[in-house]
Design a protein around this motif. Sequence first.
Motif, short mmCIF file in Angstrom:
data_model
loop_
_atom_site.label_atom_id
_atom_site.label_comp_id
_atom_site.label_asym_id
_atom_site.label_seq_id
_atom_site.Cartn_x
_atom_site.Cartn_y
_atom_site.Cartn_z
N GLU A 23 -3.16 4.19 -0.06
CA GLU A 23 -1.98 5.03 -0.16
C GLU A 23 -1.38 4.93 -1.56
O GLU A 23 -0.93 5.92 -2.14
N LEU A 24 -1.44 3.73 -2.13
CA LEU A 24 -0.81 3.51 -3.43
C LEU A 24 -1.66 4.07 -4.56
O LEU A 24 -1.15 4.73 -5.47
N THR A 25 -2.96 3.82 -4.51
CA THR A 25 -3.80 4.12 -5.68
C THR A 25 -4.83 5.20 -5.43
O THR A 25 -5.38 5.74 -6.37
N GLY A 26 -5.16 5.47 -4.19
CA GLY A 26 -6.18 6.47 -3.90
C GLY A 26 -7.54 5.88 -3.69
O GLY A 26 -8.47 6.57 -3.32
N HIS A 44 -9.40 0.23 -7.54
CA HIS A 44 -8.13 0.94 -7.59
C HIS A 44 -7.88 1.63 -8.91
O HIS A 44 -7.31 2.69 -8.94
N TYR A 50 -5.76 1.02 -11.22
CA TYR A 50 -4.34 1.30 -11.10
C TYR A 50 -3.54 0.66 -12.22
O TYR A 50 -2.64 1.25 -12.79
N ARG A 69 -0.33 3.25 -13.09
CA ARG A 69 -0.62 4.67 -13.22
C ARG A 69 0.25 5.57 -12.36
O ARG A 69 0.39 6.75 -12.63
N ARG A 70 0.80 5.02 -11.28
CA ARG A 70 1.52 5.90 -10.36
C ARG A 70 2.77 5.23 -9.85
O ARG A 70 2.81 4.01 -9.73
N GLU A 71 3.76 6.02 -9.52
CA GLU A 71 4.98 5.49 -8.90
C GLU A 71 4.64 5.16 -7.45
O GLU A 71 3.68 5.69 -6.86
N PRO A 123 4.60 5.36 -3.57
CA PRO A 123 4.88 6.46 -2.65
C PRO A 123 6.12 6.17 -1.81
O PRO A 123 6.58 5.03 -1.73
#
Lengths: 374, 204, 297, 198
Positions: A147-150, A155, A157, A164-166, A168
């Motif tokens: 869910e966090l990184t795909g 990861h 990440y 890389r991502r905020e 969720p």
Amino acid sequence: MQTNKTINETIKIFHGPQHPGITGNMSVELDLAGETIQRAKTHVGYLHRGFEKLVERRTVIQAFTIVCRICVPEPDINEQNFAAAVEDLAGIEISERAAAIRTMVLEMARIGALMLWMGGQASSVGLDIVPQWCIADRDLILDLFEELTGGRVYHMYIFPGGVRRELPEGFLEKLSNLCDHLEKRMERYDKIFFENATFQKRAIGVGIVDKNEVIPNGYSGQVLRGCGFKHDVRKDTPYLLYDRLDFEIPVRNEGDVYARALVRREEIRQSIGLLRQLVLIIPDTTGEIMQKIPKHRKFKLPKKETWVKLESGRGEMGYYMAGDGSEKIRRMQVRGPSLIHAYALLERLLVGSELADVAMIMNSLGICPPEIER
Amino acid sequence: MKEGFLIEQERLEHEAAASLKSSGLINDIIRYFRKKSIFVLAYGTGCGAIEMPPTFTSRYDAERFGIRGAATPRQADVIVVSGYLSFKTLRRIIHTYEQMASPKYVIALGSCTINGGMYWDSYNTIKQLDKYIPVDMYANGCMPRPEALLEAFIALQKKIENDEEPSGWERYLENIEWYRQNQRAVLGEDIKPAYEADWYTEGR
Amino acid sequence: MTILTIMGQGMAVLLFAYVAGMLYYGLYRNITARFQKRIGPPVLQTFYDSMKLLFKDEATAFGWMFYLGPVIMATGSVLTLLLLPFLRVWHEGSLSVYGDLFVILYLMVMGPLGNALAVGVSGNPFGVMGVTRGLTRLMGLELPFYIAVIGVMSVAQSSDIWHIIAWQQIHGINMIHYPLLFIAALFSFVGFMGSSPFDVVAAPQEVYSGPRSEFSGKFLGLLMSQNAIFGFAKLLLMVDLFWGGADSIVELILKTFTLFLVTIVIGVVYGRFKVHQAVDFLVKFPTLLGVVGLLLL
Amino acid sequence: MNILASLQPQLCDKFETQAFDLKRDDLAQVIVEKKIWRAVMDYLKEEAGFVTLLTITCTDWIEEERFELNYIFAHETKRCDLMLSFSIARDGESVQTLTDRWPQAEVMERDLHEMFGIVFEGHPNLASFALENWHHTPPLRREFDTLAFVNEHFEFRKGREENVDVKAEAKRLRALKKAKAQAEAEAKKEKGADDADE
């Protein structure tokens, strides 16, 4: 003459690479007299991919995508080490929020790796019920990672400059639910595995590490703490947010397989506690999750060398990195804990122990072949 | 007395094995049993092996399809080549594959087995697996999820049941010269793994 | 009592044992899977496995001794089964009137010996190690079992199993009268069934798959079928000796399966001992129980 | 008191160090000549408390015709690390082994011997480590071109039929976008002209 005689009476077997009792793709060459091991020699190289060469050919951002493949059970430590080394060379400071999220990712990965270890250690004594349970529990962590990184396993990440991502929406809530669940499960594992009479009988007094050679030979991780040395890179040289978090270093004095197992059990507990603290801390942290970094071709590293290390699920993992003023990394060397554990330590521990102990000892050292040979 | 793999090698090189090609009720039944029971060799050759434990444990539970692990190559039906193969492992894989009893199948996991994947410019990994041993089923991705692995197994079951094209072990027998030539091209003349007998001479 | 009835009955017993053994081992895997929180294979899975193996090629050729091994094992287990009392009503016209507890105990050792012959020829170090482990374990297993058997025999004043069953019909089953002997025998029985914590012979993490390392295809299939029959024979022996045999098929299935369930439950929650630990354990605790049981007779 | 900061004057007094680079609070690099590295290492081990050998790395500076060897030590308190660096010639210069001091050096030196071709004097067994039957240039030397090696030994599977060259496609798309923007701009200009006319 005496030696010749003993050699003739032994059987030579290869424990691995194709063997259910081996951790990953490696092999141990054993000389057996009856069931007792006379000589042991480690062979690796089955997983050599030449990462250090591949990294030299790629730009920093291209290299980032392959470093996580160096260690499969716990890839995030490689990303963090790579990112820390690049940041150290390029002089990038990451924000507090990015550091907090990184800490969370590393602790989640640590629990996952320790769960996987628990499965391996339990199946090495023939307790088939434990791997069935704990690998499914590890999957819940992988779900959160997804869910966090795909990605489930890799990861990609932790990026140089941040993450890389905020997070969720609702992620921290799920994480704290997972902590509740894992805590409940740990009580079950205590009963079926750590306090199991057969496991205790097999593990106590097996694979005892000599305490005098622990520090000079550079054993780390649970081997170190299982021998009564209170050292952890997270406490000794704190990185990321660890100096703000409250946790204990579990220590046992016996130095055998069972001591290392108990240290790991306590580490899972401590990591769950760390995650709980992080769930409270992360919403208050500030800063951009990603610093401004130069573009792909302009991301150049100065002519400098650095060495970074962190505490992985198996011991201290370090990266040496040298830049040369171009956009490519001049040299990167991975120093995993398994390199020393699989050679200097394992070969000593196996001599004199029994064939039945090989899988036990290998699992309790947490040997991960891909990081030995890169 | 010859060792087992030597006999197998001779048989591979000189003698064509009988195949159960002709259809009929009995063959249908045999194929049904083959489909229902698949023993997978426990050999994690690369990073894809990390997704094998989830596949075989309680979350994904491959055993409900009759897929279970086997300890030795003699007992196994399927070898899962989980990812990139270095030369050193390729040598062992060929050795292991030839030790298995036919009918035997190969599942190749991950993009590294198809065209090198991430390691396309690595000096120590092979790029196309099916030049060296015959592949029956590919599962692509880096790395494939347990669902993908299960799907590959189920597709293999369908393939066994329908008995479509010549399966991998038959192709291997027919084209043994071609495979051997490819193997020799990367591994040199000794395809059998050579272990240096260390400590007998070293005096350690 | 003609030869035809003997043969007919023998075939029926064999068929029943095969089917029951296959189903029991299928259920074993299924029930274990439920303990492990998963669905598990279909009940017929063991049958599928053995049938598939019977239609597979072999990858090895070691000479006729190697081929003989599984055959000797299968012979041993079939003979054991046939010489055991099956149902109480089948006393007449059964081979088991010729059987005797001593013969049975000797026949039960035949399996490991057949194994040793074949594996010795193959020369696989893991196989040799597995056989050595098996023979070492056998020493530990036999001691408490023989003590229990001696107790049961001395009570019934006979080494004929039919007499032991008859004694139990008059006085009540042995398990209630002599619980210590039963417990001693049960420990060995768990070991004989190859269940944890005594499954040292074919421990995959240690010796590959032990004596079976070199067997493939048809031999392995034969070994699996043999294992199912032999497993049922061992259950039958325990039921005959301690639970007074059975009158009907339903009673037999109930009794044997209950006993089988005990081994499943023990196997699920315990790990594996080392060889000498297993022997140590068996020689100490169950043997002591058996000796106390003998003294209390 | 910081261990590394207090070490600096002692070490620089005692030996002719070329540089003492305090990189972080917990990391410093000492660069020395090759002839005194053994003495410095002994001092570090016996008196300064750097008892653990963590790793040995080698960097190939092919332009400067040298290998730089880095011995990374950890302090016994585990609070700081020290890198001891010196240079050797790329070809023909051997280094004394460390296997007599630290058993873990054996495998590290084997690794470096295989990857760079450095010979370690007195090493018990410089057998191959990760590679098997490797007769080419040691792979981590800069002159070894892994892509050329791959092209020589392997062939790649052809891509799909509809597979396109990424660079050419990007170029084409960029040109297309540019043309479109230009056309739009011209259209706007004409329209503007029209508007002005009206």
